[in-house]
Design a protein around this motif. Structure first.
Motif, mmCIF file in Angstrom:
data_model
loop_
_atom_site.group_PDB
_atom_site.id
_atom_site.type_symbol
_atom_site.label_atom_id
_atom_site.label_comp_id
_atom_site.label_asym_id
_atom_site.label_seq_id
_atom_site.Cartn_x
_atom_site.Cartn_y
_atom_site.Cartn_z
ATOM 1 N N PRO A 52 0.807 -1.228 0.000
ATOM 2 C CA PRO A 52 0.000 0.000 0.000
ATOM 3 C C PRO A 52 0.844 1.285 0.000
ATOM 4 O O PRO A 52 0.481 2.266 -0.663
ATOM 5 C CB PRO A 52 -0.833 -0.091 1.281
ATOM 6 C CG PRO A 52 -0.886 -1.547 1.579
ATOM 7 C CD PRO A 52 0.427 -2.104 1.119
ATOM 8 N N VAL A 53 1.966 1.278 0.698
ATOM 9 C CA VAL A 53 2.842 2.455 0.734
ATOM 10 C C VAL A 53 3.492 2.656 -0.639
ATOM 11 O O VAL A 53 3.581 3.785 -1.141
ATOM 12 C CB VAL A 53 3.902 2.327 1.844
ATOM 13 C CG1 VAL A 53 4.903 3.477 1.783
ATOM 14 C CG2 VAL A 53 3.227 2.270 3.210
ATOM 15 N N ALA A 54 3.934 1.571 -1.252
ATOM 16 C CA ALA A 54 4.533 1.659 -2.583
ATOM 17 C C ALA A 54 3.517 2.178 -3.593
ATOM 18 O O ALA A 54 3.831 3.033 -4.437
ATOM 19 C CB ALA A 54 5.057 0.297 -3.022
ATOM 20 N N LYS A 55 2.287 1.682 -3.514
ATOM 21 C CA LYS A 55 1.237 2.119 -4.443
ATOM 22 C C LYS A 55 0.935 3.591 -4.242
ATOM 23 O O LYS A 55 0.772 4.345 -5.211
ATOM 24 C CB LYS A 55 -0.036 1.272 -4.248
ATOM 25 C CG LYS A 55 -1.102 1.557 -5.280
ATOM 26 C CD LYS A 55 -0.631 1.139 -6.672
ATOM 27 C CE LYS A 55 -1.565 1.607 -7.745
ATOM 28 N NZ LYS A 55 -1.080 2.770 -8.479
ATOM 29 N N ALA A 56 0.842 4.027 -2.998
ATOM 30 C CA ALA A 56 0.570 5.438 -2.716
ATOM 31 C C ALA A 56 1.703 6.325 -3.226
ATOM 32 O O ALA A 56 1.457 7.378 -3.815
ATOM 33 C CB ALA A 56 0.348 5.646 -1.222
ATOM 34 N N ALA A 57 2.955 5.908 -3.035
ATOM 35 C CA ALA A 57 4.107 6.702 -3.494
ATOM 36 C C ALA A 57 4.084 6.863 -5.016
ATOM 37 O O ALA A 57 4.266 7.966 -5.541
ATOM 38 C CB ALA A 57 5.411 6.054 -3.048
ATOM 39 N N GLY A 58 3.851 5.774 -5.720
ATOM 40 C CA GLY A 58 3.780 5.842 -7.174
ATOM 41 C C GLY A 58 2.634 6.722 -7.634
ATOM 42 O O GLY A 58 2.777 7.538 -8.544
ATOM 43 N N TYR A 59 1.509 6.562 -6.988
ATOM 44 C CA TYR A 59 0.333 7.348 -7.349
ATOM 45 C C TYR A 59 0.583 8.836 -7.147
ATOM 46 O O TYR A 59 0.196 9.657 -7.977
ATOM 47 C CB TYR A 59 -0.865 6.875 -6.528
ATOM 48 C CG TYR A 59 -2.144 7.576 -6.890
ATOM 49 C CD1 TYR A 59 -2.879 7.171 -7.990
ATOM 50 C CD2 TYR A 59 -2.598 8.655 -6.143
ATOM 51 C CE1 TYR A 59 -4.052 7.818 -8.343
ATOM 52 C CE2 TYR A 59 -3.769 9.311 -6.486
ATOM 53 C CZ TYR A 59 -4.485 8.885 -7.582
ATOM 54 O OH TYR A 59 -5.638 9.535 -7.925
ATOM 55 N N LEU A 60 1.223 9.194 -6.056
ATOM 56 C CA LEU A 60 1.484 10.612 -5.779
ATOM 57 C C LEU A 60 2.424 11.236 -6.814
ATOM 58 O O LEU A 60 2.215 12.376 -7.246
ATOM 59 C CB LEU A 60 2.025 10.787 -4.364
ATOM 60 C CG LEU A 60 0.997 10.505 -3.258
ATOM 61 C CD1 LEU A 60 1.666 10.515 -1.890
ATOM 62 C CD2 LEU A 60 -0.162 11.489 -3.321
ATOM 63 N N VAL A 61 3.444 10.505 -7.232
ATOM 64 C CA VAL A 61 4.343 11.019 -8.275
ATOM 65 C C VAL A 61 3.578 11.178 -9.589
ATOM 66 O O VAL A 61 3.692 12.201 -10.273
ATOM 67 C CB VAL A 61 5.580 10.104 -8.454
ATOM 68 C CG1 VAL A 61 6.376 10.485 -9.682
ATOM 69 C CG2 VAL A 61 6.453 10.161 -7.205
#
Length: 158
Positions: A52-61
């Motif tokens: 979930p943290v990886a997905k959120a980081a990618g999404y934010l970029v």
């Protein structure tokens, strides 16, 4: 004598439909670039953090890229309330982030529980594409109908 239809003479519904198709095409182009960035960050982040943290980081970029490109290029916005538009974009994308991460998680759960072993191997990529599709439709509708609503009033042909 042949009469050719011009955009200025086309009925309002046709102009609106054409403008929406044009905008959606640009939105998809920006989305492809944003999704590429999202995917790169997501997969790199998976090496060090939970999904979930990886997905959120990618999404934010990807979101930062999308807002910057869609603001002027897709919707051609140059209105006086730029800060309000950015705030509405941020609110839209914040809710879309929740939707994106939830769609990704739901797809991962379903794929891992009901899919053959060969498909489970590709669950991350399949869930990623599903989550991007869900949030893309949500974001386009939100931008078109809420974020830039005053820029493109009904019947303006935009």
């Amino acid at each position: 004598m042949t009469v050719r239809s011009t955009p200025e003479l086309a009925p309002a519904p046709d102009r609106i439909r054409d403008a929406v198709h044009h905008q959606f095409g640009r939105f998809v182009g920006v989305g492809l670039l944003s999704t590429l960035l999202d995917g790169i960050v997501y997969h790199l982040a998976l090496l060090t953090v939970v999904t979930p943290v990886a997905k959120a980081a990618g999404y934010l970029v990807g979101t930062a890229c999308s807002i910057a490109c869609n603001y002027r290029w897709t919707f051609g916005y140059a209105g006086p309330d730029g800060r309000n538009v950015v705030l509405r974009c941020c609110l839209l994308y914040a809710t879309a982030l929740i939707l994106n991460v939830a769609a990704n998680g739901a797809a991962m759960t379903v794929l891992k529980s009901v899919s053959p072993a060969a498909l489970v191997h590709h669950a991350t990529a399949i869930a990623f594409v599903f989550a991007v599709g869900v949030s893309t439709v949500y974001n386009f509708l939100g931008m078109r109908l809420w974020v830039f609503r005053r820029q493109f009033p009904i019947g303006s042909g935009q």
